[in-house]
Design a protein around this motif. Structure first.
Motif, PDB file in Angstrom:
ATOM      1  N   ASP A 147       4.486  10.485  -6.382  1.00  0.00           N
ATOM      2  CA  ASP A 147       5.501  11.058  -7.268  1.00  0.00           C
ATOM      3  C   ASP A 147       5.271  10.607  -8.708  1.00  0.00           C
ATOM      4  OD1 ASP A 147       6.716  12.351  -5.182  1.00  0.00           O
ATOM      5  OD2 ASP A 147       8.287  10.855  -4.903  1.00  0.00           O
ATOM      6  N   GLU A 148       4.970   9.312  -8.888  1.00  0.00           N
ATOM      7  CA  GLU A 148       4.735   8.790 -10.228  1.00  0.00           C
ATOM      8  C   GLU A 148       3.448   9.358 -10.807  1.00  0.00           C
ATOM      9  OE1 GLU A 148       6.130   6.465 -13.451  1.00  0.00           O
ATOM     10  OE2 GLU A 148       7.043   7.173 -11.587  1.00  0.00           O
ATOM     11  N   ALA A 149       2.428   9.488  -9.982  1.00  0.00           N
ATOM     12  CA  ALA A 149       1.165  10.075 -10.445  1.00  0.00           C
ATOM     13  C   ALA A 149       1.374  11.501 -10.920  1.00  0.00           C
ATOM     14  CB  ALA A 149       0.122  10.029  -9.328  1.00  0.00           C
ATOM     15  N   ALA A 150       2.182  12.259 -10.200  1.00  0.00           N
ATOM     16  CA  ALA A 150       2.468  13.638 -10.602  1.00  0.00           C
ATOM     17  C   ALA A 150       3.187  13.674 -11.943  1.00  0.00           C
ATOM     18  CB  ALA A 150       3.300  14.335  -9.529  1.00  0.00           C
ATOM     19  N   ARG A 151       4.113  12.735 -12.176  1.00  0.00           N
ATOM     20  CA  ARG A 151       4.818  12.684 -13.460  1.00  0.00           C
ATOM     21  C   ARG A 151       3.866  12.323 -14.595  1.00  0.00           C
ATOM     22  NH1 ARG A 151       9.489  11.270 -10.393  1.00  0.00           N
ATOM     23  NH2 ARG A 151       8.780   9.133 -10.050  1.00  0.00           N
ATOM     24  N   ILE A 152       2.978  11.368 -14.338  1.00  0.00           N
ATOM     25  CA  ILE A 152       2.006  10.970 -15.359  1.00  0.00           C
ATOM     26  C   ILE A 152       1.118  12.145 -15.729  1.00  0.00           C
ATOM     27  CG2 ILE A 152      -0.050   9.545 -15.772  1.00  0.00           C
ATOM     28  CD1 ILE A 152       1.326   7.380 -13.981  1.00  0.00           C
ATOM     29  N   GLU A 153       0.612  12.850 -14.736  1.00  0.00           N
ATOM     30  CA  GLU A 153      -0.277  13.992 -14.974  1.00  0.00           C
ATOM     31  C   GLU A 153       0.451  15.128 -15.693  1.00  0.00           C
ATOM     32  OE1 GLU A 153      -3.451  13.537 -11.295  1.00  0.00           O
ATOM     33  OE2 GLU A 153      -1.480  14.385 -10.890  1.00  0.00           O
ATOM     34  N   ALA A 154       1.723  15.337 -15.322  1.00  0.00           N
ATOM     35  CA  ALA A 154       2.507  16.389 -15.985  1.00  0.00           C
ATOM     36  C   ALA A 154       2.722  16.034 -17.462  1.00  0.00           C
ATOM     37  CB  ALA A 154       3.846  16.566 -15.277  1.00  0.00           C
ATOM     38  N   ASP A 155       2.998  14.770 -17.754  1.00  0.00           N
ATOM     39  CA  ASP A 155       3.193  14.350 -19.149  1.00  0.00           C
ATOM     40  C   ASP A 155       1.933  14.523 -19.966  1.00  0.00           C
ATOM     41  OD1 ASP A 155       5.844  13.741 -18.840  1.00  0.00           O
ATOM     42  OD2 ASP A 155       5.555  11.601 -18.555  1.00  0.00           O
ATOM     43  N   TRP A 156       0.752  14.253 -19.372  1.00  0.00           N
ATOM     44  CA  TRP A 156      -0.505  14.441 -20.095  1.00  0.00           C
ATOM     45  C   TRP A 156      -0.689  15.897 -20.509  1.00  0.00           C
ATOM     46  CZ3 TRP A 156      -3.755  11.325 -16.033  1.00  0.00           C
ATOM     47  CH2 TRP A 156      -3.668   9.935 -16.334  1.00  0.00           C
ATOM     48  N   SER A 208       0.848  -1.187   0.000  1.00  0.00           N
ATOM     49  CA  SER A 208       0.000   0.000   0.000  1.00  0.00           C
ATOM     50  C   SER A 208       0.882   1.234   0.000  1.00  0.00           C
ATOM     51  CB  SER A 208      -0.916   0.041   1.234  1.00  0.00           C
ATOM     52  OG  SER A 208      -1.892  -0.971   1.184  1.00  0.00           O
ATOM     53  N   ASP A 209       0.377   2.292  -0.608  1.00  0.00           N
ATOM     54  CA  ASP A 209       1.043   3.590  -0.570  1.00  0.00           C
ATOM     55  C   ASP A 209      -0.067   4.619  -0.469  1.00  0.00           C
ATOM     56  OD1 ASP A 209       2.704   5.723  -0.707  1.00  0.00           O
ATOM     57  OD2 ASP A 209       3.459   5.340  -2.719  1.00  0.00           O
ATOM     58  N   GLY A 210      -0.252   5.177   0.723  1.00  0.00           N
ATOM     59  CA  GLY A 210      -1.450   5.956   0.978  1.00  0.00           C
ATOM     60  C   GLY A 210      -2.629   5.003   0.929  1.00  0.00           C
ATOM     61  N   ARG A 211      -3.660   5.341   0.173  1.00  0.00           N
ATOM     62  CA  ARG A 211      -4.802   4.433   0.021  1.00  0.00           C
ATOM     63  C   ARG A 211      -4.667   3.559  -1.214  1.00  0.00           C
ATOM     64  NH1 ARG A 211      -9.819   8.373   0.571  1.00  0.00           N
ATOM     65  NH2 ARG A 211     -10.900   6.553  -0.263  1.00  0.00           N
ATOM     66  N   ALA A 212      -3.677   3.836  -2.069  1.00  0.00           N
ATOM     67  CA  ALA A 212      -3.451   3.014  -3.258  1.00  0.00           C
ATOM     68  C   ALA A 212      -2.903   1.651  -2.845  1.00  0.00           C
ATOM     69  CB  ALA A 212      -2.470   3.711  -4.200  1.00  0.00           C
ATOM     70  N   ARG A 213      -3.364   0.593  -3.535  1.00  0.00           N
ATOM     71  CA  ARG A 213      -3.034  -0.778  -3.141  1.00  0.00           C
ATOM     72  C   ARG A 213      -2.547  -1.585  -4.339  1.00  0.00           C
ATOM     73  NH1 ARG A 213      -7.741  -3.299   0.235  1.00  0.00           N
ATOM     74  NH2 ARG A 213      -8.372  -4.093  -1.799  1.00  0.00           N
ATOM     75  N   ARG A 268       1.076   0.196 -10.542  1.00  0.00           N
ATOM     76  CA  ARG A 268       1.313  -0.937  -9.645  1.00  0.00           C
ATOM     77  C   ARG A 268       2.755  -0.945  -9.132  1.00  0.00           C
ATOM     78  NH1 ARG A 268      -0.969  -4.353 -12.668  1.00  0.00           N
ATOM     79  NH2 ARG A 268       0.817  -5.197 -13.792  1.00  0.00           N
ATOM     80  N   HIS A 269       3.713  -0.740 -10.039  1.00  0.00           N
ATOM     81  CA  HIS A 269       5.119  -0.740  -9.630  1.00  0.00           C
ATOM     82  C   HIS A 269       5.406   0.415  -8.673  1.00  0.00           C
ATOM     83  CE1 HIS A 269       6.178  -3.045 -13.573  1.00  0.00           C
ATOM     84  NE2 HIS A 269       5.703  -3.844 -12.635  1.00  0.00           N
ATOM     85  N   ALA A 270       4.801   1.568  -8.924  1.00  0.00           N
ATOM     86  CA  ALA A 270       5.019   2.717  -8.050  1.00  0.00           C
ATOM     87  C   ALA A 270       4.476   2.459  -6.645  1.00  0.00           C
ATOM     88  CB  ALA A 270       4.364   3.963  -8.652  1.00  0.00           C
ATOM     89  N   ILE A 271       3.320   1.808  -6.559  1.00  0.00           N
ATOM     90  CA  ILE A 271       2.765   1.456  -5.237  1.00  0.00           C
ATOM     91  C   ILE A 271       3.714   0.512  -4.509  1.00  0.00           C
ATOM     92  CG2 ILE A 271       0.879   0.270  -4.043  1.00  0.00           C
ATOM     93  CD1 ILE A 271      -0.933   1.175  -6.433  1.00  0.00           C
ATOM     94  N   GLN A 272       4.217  -0.479  -5.213  1.00  0.00           N
ATOM     95  CA  GLN A 272       5.117  -1.461  -4.611  1.00  0.00           C
ATOM     96  C   GLN A 272       6.406  -0.827  -4.118  1.00  0.00           C
ATOM     97  OE1 GLN A 272       5.215  -4.097  -7.979  1.00  0.00           O
ATOM     98  NE2 GLN A 272       3.697  -5.498  -7.115  1.00  0.00           N
ATOM     99  N   GLN A 273       6.826   0.255  -4.780  1.00  0.00           N
ATOM    100  CA  GLN A 273       8.066   0.929  -4.412  1.00  0.00           C
ATOM    101  C   GLN A 273       7.848   2.121  -3.489  1.00  0.00           C
ATOM    102  OE1 GLN A 273       9.822   1.821  -8.224  1.00  0.00           O
ATOM    103  NE2 GLN A 273       9.888  -0.340  -8.828  1.00  0.00           N
ATOM    104  N   GLY A 274       6.580   2.371  -3.089  1.00  0.00           N
ATOM    105  CA  GLY A 274       6.288   3.448  -2.157  1.00  0.00           C
ATOM    106  C   GLY A 274       6.444   4.834  -2.732  1.00  0.00           C
ATOM    107  N   ARG A 275       6.213   5.002  -4.043  1.00  0.00           N
ATOM    108  CA  ARG A 275       6.371   6.312  -4.687  1.00  0.00           C
ATOM    109  C   ARG A 275       5.180   6.632  -5.599  1.00  0.00           C
ATOM    110  NH1 ARG A 275       7.972   5.477  -9.791  1.00  0.00           N
ATOM    111  NH2 ARG A 275       8.731   3.400 -10.352  1.00  0.00           N
ATOM    112  N   PHE A 276       4.010   6.224  -5.176  1.00  0.00           N
ATOM    113  CA  PHE A 276       2.838   6.384  -6.038  1.00  0.00           C
ATOM    114  C   PHE A 276       2.561   7.841  -6.365  1.00  0.00           C
ATOM    115  CE2 PHE A 276      -1.720   7.219  -6.580  1.00  0.00           C
ATOM    116  CZ  PHE A 276      -1.958   6.478  -7.719  1.00  0.00           C
TER     117      PHE A 276
END
Length: 370
Positions: free
Chosen positions: A357-366, A10-15, A347-355
């Motif tokens: 940060d990765e979400a912010a990168r995804i949104e910035a790329d969009w 888990s990372d926050g509420r993401a699982r 999924r990989h970001a949740i497993q690595q505890g950086r969800f």
């Protein structure tokens, strides 16, 4: 052991976790391509597998009309018929029954409706819905419910939700437990927090192998959908899979994973592909636009699907302008591939505890100019 879900991280509420089913294991969060009538439109089963998809959805309403659940069973079940070796989830038909409106009559026992295909009369009850899904051979069976339309008053939503909860209890009784197979309950209650809480309490008292959140993505808008998830997912058992039905666009998936959802399905990747729309790491593209007529770039420089690996935007634009079927096929293939890659990335970001940060990168790329 019946179908079940195990938690990994888990990372926050993401699982992140694993769904264990009769036809294999599926890592979550996961997006399920929709195979409404026994096929993901425009795709072979091998093509769907090549995108990384490990589970697909079939539709009870459409398959009961054509070719018929009993015929599917005689043909060896849905897995064999459509050459799908992984798990299959079938929806109960409740959403389609809701959308028929003028062609249906609902009562406490079930729904009588006229087929949109030939006008023939059919009767579906919770027991018949479960029977149909059993004949299809679904790994994950869904309770028969009424998908509450939006908007609905509190009184209307309460009546609809409580009927669905009574049908959920009947669905549970009708379901035949067996190794690797399971039944999911469906939370209803429109956008009313008290009704969502009442629905969760009723379903958990009955007990299911997983829990779906229904009645969203029906016109309420993303803000209201996320607000409803904010009050609903924390009430659901931490030990079971959570499935948001009929969602959605990439930013819907990201926001729902952030709120603790594990499973998704939607027709958007293939329907958009047929309309000339591609979802990419730089945001959506309309390949029918004239600006793509001489664009030699791939759809997405970060994608290795056949459409991006072998063809230019100009070629796909040409196919669409000529109404060649390969255009929608390539775009559907790309969109499913992109959705699978997006889920893996989360999924990989949740497993690595950086969800986040990765979400912010995804949104910035969009938001970057493509």
């Amino acid at each position: 052991m019946t179908l079940h879900w195990t938690h990994q991280a888990s990372d926050g509420r993401a699982r992140a976790g694993v769904l264990h089913a009769a036809h294999g294991e599926v890592e979550t969060p996961v997006f399920m391509p929709v195979g409404t009538a026994g096929t993901v439109k425009g795709m072979t089963a091998d093509g769907v597998r090549s995108t990384g998809a490990r589970i697909v959805l079939g539709n009870t309403y459409h398959l009961m009309l054509r070719p018929g659940a009993e015929r599917v069973a005689r043909l060896g079940g849905l897995h064999k018929m459509m050459d799908w070796h992984g798990p299959i989830l079938t929806d109960s038909g409740g959403f389609q029954v809701m959308s028929l409106s003028g062609l249906r009559k609902m009562d406490e026992d079930g729904v009588t409706f006229a087929s949109h295909v030939d006008g023939s009369k059919h009767r579906v009850t919770p027991e018949r819905s479960i029977e149909i899904q059993h004949l299809l051979g679904s790994d994950i069976t869904m309770c028969f419910d009424e998908c509450t339309p939006f908007p609905a008053t509190h009184e209307e939503a309460a009546r609809s939700m409580r009927l669905s909860m009574r049908w959920a209890a009947r669905s549970r009784t009708a379901f035949t437990p067996r190794e690797g197979y399971g039944l999911f309950g469906i939370v209803q209650g429109s956008t009313y927090p008290d009704l969502r809480a009442e629905s969760v309490a009723a379903l958990t008292a009955i007990g299911f192998e997983g829990y779906a959140i229904g009645g969203l993505a029906v016109g309420e808008g993303q803000e209201a959908m996320f607000a409803t998830l904010d009050v609903t997912t924390p009430l659901l058992p931490q030990t079971h899979a959570r499935y948001l039905m009929g969602v959605g666009k990439p930013d819907d998936l990201l926001g729902a994973v952030r709120r603790g959802v594990d499973m998704f399905d939607c027709v958007i990747p293939t329907r958009s592909g047929r309309m000339g729309r591609a979802y990419t790491s730089r945001g959506p593209l309309n390949l029918r636009n004239a600006k793509h007529a001489e664009d030699l770039r791939p759809l997405d420089p970060d994608c290795d699907c056949p459409a991006c690996r072998n063809h230019s935007r100009a070629y796909i634009h040409h196919l669409l302008k000529c109404d060649e079927m390969l255009g929608p096929i390539l775009l559907s293939w790309h969109n499913i591939h992109y959705y699978q890659a997006l889920m893996r990335r989360m999924r990989h970001a949740i497993q690595q505890g950086r969800f986040e940060d990765e979400a912010a990168r995804i949104e910035a790329d969009w938001s970057r100019p493509e």
